[in-house]
Design a protein around this motif. Structure first.
Motif: not given
Length: 795
Positions: A604, A608-609, A611, A619, A629-631, A637
């Motif tokens: 975990n 990162c989260i 969109k 992305r 929003l997804k992990e 990023k």
């Protein structure tokens, strides 16, 4: 007075000189006595011995002098120690190397008899005699044995002397040493022998050439029973043990030594040299069970002329090998069964695809479900195809891995860079990709290179191990963490210390890669996979080389990594020799032997989260209409934003596309639309539920569009088309295909400038091109043109 003093002085000097001579002689004798004993008492060739993690014998190779002589062990079992000292040397722990009473008795008895009837040798003296390579039995040699025995006693503890004796004493025929004798006569190690069996071995060195199992049976059993009686009389064994021991049968002939891991033994000899005791990480029971499964599997597929297979099982957390089956068994070795295929380079097929996926995730080039193009392609002379010969147009990257699609893998390699991927594979530990990147090209991802099952298993095991070892906020899978599998305990530390420190993968990238690998469809002909799926969750991947020569399967969970290869050692390809059909069923059977384990813990802190666009999996851009929003992996990023959504202009009803030449800008509706190329659309709309084609232009409105409307599906640029010729010599037809976003468009087809015809709605045309190079061009009724060059070859 002076004369008297001089006389006394001369006498004193004479005595002094004489004492110096005596001292020098004594010093020389002392030096010779000390130097008499070599640093190593026995310089002899030893058998090569391979044992498992519990010291069970797996395999052995006879010594170069033809003797079964195992390397010296570090101790003597208690039962044998009592037996041998009771039989050979009752005062072993008390004398200085020789027993004066026994020596006197033997001299007296031999003198009366007029011949040598009794030796009077202690165990230490027998060690001294064995060092002399069977010297003649004379009083001079006996004196030398006594002197050498006392010298041995000065340098070695009693326990060491007993161990040296047990390791080098003759036990009949070509068997030397307690370990070899125990396995040759009883089929197990000396620590597992009974009192009767230890007593039998204790009496053998006394006359090994005259009495041993299979020879002089009655004399041998009488000697054994006399020793057992002596043990009972000395209260070393009780009456019950004594009576039971008397009833034990003698072995009638030597046993064959186990050969449970012959390929691993040969590898140990090749890598570390012969004449050693190798303690491996192997589990003997699992080795036997896996070998039985493998050979049963080969029997089932041998009708298809497939004769070879290999399996390696390791612990994911440590990399320790638990089972090593280098090849299937054949009594006559008629199918090169002596070859260790685990270390042999073979074409990789699709087995490397998950590594490319993991590297692209790690470097932020994609998100786990980013769409990858899946259409027919031709890159120079290279034209990869999906195994099913079907295409999706666009496919999520994780599904491309799960379904092992070839074209998306090539597209990903183009994006990542073949040279970079080649370098990364070598960092992972693949040793066989020794040629430059140009030699492999884009085929590297589809079996254009060769790797060994050992390297494949090592790389997958290391990915799982890196995820298990993840503990920090951002843990890296590094070459420092990476290490090849190890089969010997002594080699584990050296391999870890030789690692290079270079970042390769983060934990979250490995997590998503392994999860993508759990979505593979199980082989249809493996009827037990449903029960297996309930028992164990594994990440797994298969591979099939070009020409159906190599079938691969590798799977792992948090406890075990299993790698399988099936094929022919000769390299002969066979129909139906695929990873899913031939290697995966064996892999699942092996996993069924292993204990149930849980799945990896989700990293975990390395997630990162972001969109994410629901439609493209990339992305989300500012115009993506449906985002969530997804992990994703920590590098997500910096992944590229969605490039599929474009702003289009519609009329007020939202039915037609318009532009400023025919419609008021203020009245237009500006909407984001999922836009793909014509060829992508041709395949994608057949499989996608959400996809909607671009609306047609408003009647009377110019159909000029910023997007390509027309594209050729087949043939693609630089395609080579092989034209079958039937028995009459007639050339077969080719079906050319094109795609247009406007369903009402009319396409006009030209081949080498010659008009072929037109199509509407269904854009397919049957053509019989001549042999050679050609140019195809297509023009629609709006003037947009597409073209390609291709070559036809008679087949």
């Amino acid at each position: 007075m002076n004369n008297q003093f001089q006389s006394i002085f001369k006498k004193f000097r004479f005595v002094l000189n004489r004492n110096k001579i005596k001292f020098s002689i004594l010093l020389i004798i002392a030096v010779l006595y000390c130097a008499w004993l070599p640093s190593k008492l026995f310089i002899v060739p030893y058998s090569t011995v391979l044992v498992d993690s519990n010291n069970n014998l797996l395999a052995a190779q006879i010594a170069s002098d033809g003797q079964w002589r195992f390397p010296e062990s570090d101790s003597v079992p208690v039962k044998f120690r009592y037996c041998i000292t009771t039989f050979e040397d009752e005062y072993f722990y008390y004398h200085p190397g020789f027993n004066p009473v026994s020596v006197f008795k033997s001299i007296k008895e031999n003198f009366v008899a007029g011949k040598v009837r009794r030796g009077g040798s202690t165990i230490t003296m027998q060690v001294a005699r064995m060092m002399g390579n069977k010297p003649s039995r004379t009083y001079l040699h006996k004196l030398l044995e006594i002197l050498l025995a006392t010298r041995i006693e000065c340098s070695y503890k009693k326990s060491s002397i007993l161990n040296i004796y047990a390791s080098n004493a003759p036990f009949g025929s070509n068997v030397v040493g307690l370990q070899a004798a125990s396995w040759r006569y009883f089929g197990r190690g000396p620590e597992k022998l009974s009192w009767a069996e230890n007593a039998l071995l204790a009496v053998l060195p006394n006359a090994p050439s005259l009495i041993y199992p299979g020879k002089n049976h009655e004399k041998l059993i009488a000697k054994r029973n006399r020793l057992l009686k002596k043990l009972y009389q000395k209260n070393i064994i009780d009456k019950s043990t004594y009576n039971l021991s008397l009833n034990e049968e003698l072995p009638l002939k030597p046993c064959s030594l186990p050969q449970l891991a012959p390929h691993l033994l040969a590898r140990a000899v090749q890598e570390h040299g012969p004449g050693q005791l190798f303690k491996s990480t192997i589990n003997a029971n699992l080795q036997i069970q896996t070998d039985q499964l493998l050979n049963k599997h080969i029997q089932g597929i041998s009708a298809n002329q497939i004769f070879n297979a290999c399996v390696v099982i390791s612990e994911t957390a440590t990399g320790n090998v638990l089972a090593y089956i280098g090849n299937s068994f054949s009594q006559k070795n008629e199918h090169q069964n002596y070859v260790d295929i685990i270390t042999a380079p073979r074409s990789t097929g699709s087995i490397l695809k998950p590594f490319l996926y993991a590297f692209m995730l790690n470097e932020g080039k994609i998100l786990p479900a980013s769409l990858i193009e899946d259409v027919p392609i031709q890159i120079g002379s290279y034209g990869p195809k999906n195994f099913s010969l079907s295409y999706d147009g666009l496919v999520p990257a994780n599904q491309a891995i799960a379904r092992s699609l070839n074209v998306p893998a090539v597209k990903m390699l183009i994006d990542y860079g073949p040279a970079r991927f080649h370098y990364r594979l070598k960092q992972l530990g693949f040793k066989t990709f020794t040629k430059n990147t140009q030699h492999y090209g884009l085929s590297l991802i589809l079996g254009g290179g060769e790797a060994s099952l050992w390297d494949v298993a090592s790389a997958y095991s290391s990915m799982g191990r890196a995820l298990l070892n993840y503990s920090n906020a951002r843990s890296k899978y590094t070459a420092g963490n990476y290490r090849p599998l190890n089969y010997l305990y002594s080699a584990e530390k050296s391999k870890q210390n030789g690692s290079e420190k270079t970042d390769l993968l983060n934990a979250s990238s490995i997590w998503f890669t392994l999860n993508a690998m759990t979505e593979l469809l199980r082989p249809q002909d493996y009827v037990g996979w449903m029960q297996f799926a309930v028992k164990n969750r594994i990440a797994w991947k298969t591979g099939t080389s070009f020409g159906f020569r190599d079938a691969w399967a590798v799977g792992l969970n948090d406890k075990y990594t299993v790698a399988v290869w099936v094929g022919n050692a000769s390299g002969e390809g066979r129909p139906e020799l695929t990873g899913t059909g031939m290697a995966a069923p064996l892999m699942f059977s092996v996993f069924n032997l292993l204990s149930k384990k849980s799945w990896f813990t989700k990293p975990n802190s390395d997630m990162c989260i972001v969109k994410v666009c629901r439609q493209s999996g990339s992305r989300a851009s500012d115009i993506c209409p449906d985002a969530e929003l997804k992990e994703v992996q920590s590098s997500g990023k910096k992944a590229p934003v969605c490039s599929f959504h474009k702003i289009i202009h519609l009329d007020q009803s939202g039915t037609y596309r318009v532009n400023s030449n025919c419609y008021g800008v203020a009245q237009m509706r500006h909407l984001p639309w999922f836009v793909v190329s014509p060829v992508q659309e041709y395949f994608f709309k057949q499989r996608s539920f959400f996809y909607k084609s671009l609306p047609e232009f408003l009647p009377g409105c110019s159909s000029e569009s910023p997007f390509h409307q027309l594209e050729i599906i087949y043939p693609r640029s630089d395609f080579k088309i092989y034209i079958p010729i039937d028995e009459s010599g007639k050339r077969s037809k080719c079906i050319f295909k094109a795609a247009h976003k406007n369903t009402a468009a009319i396409l006009y087809w030209y081949l080498d400038g010659e008009y072929l015809g037109s199509t509407q709605k269904y854009h397919q045309l049957s053509v019989v091109p001549k042999k050679g190079r050609h140019q195809l061009s297509i023009t629609d009724n709006s003037g947009e043109t597409a073209g390609c060059n291709f070559e036809t070859i008679d087949k």
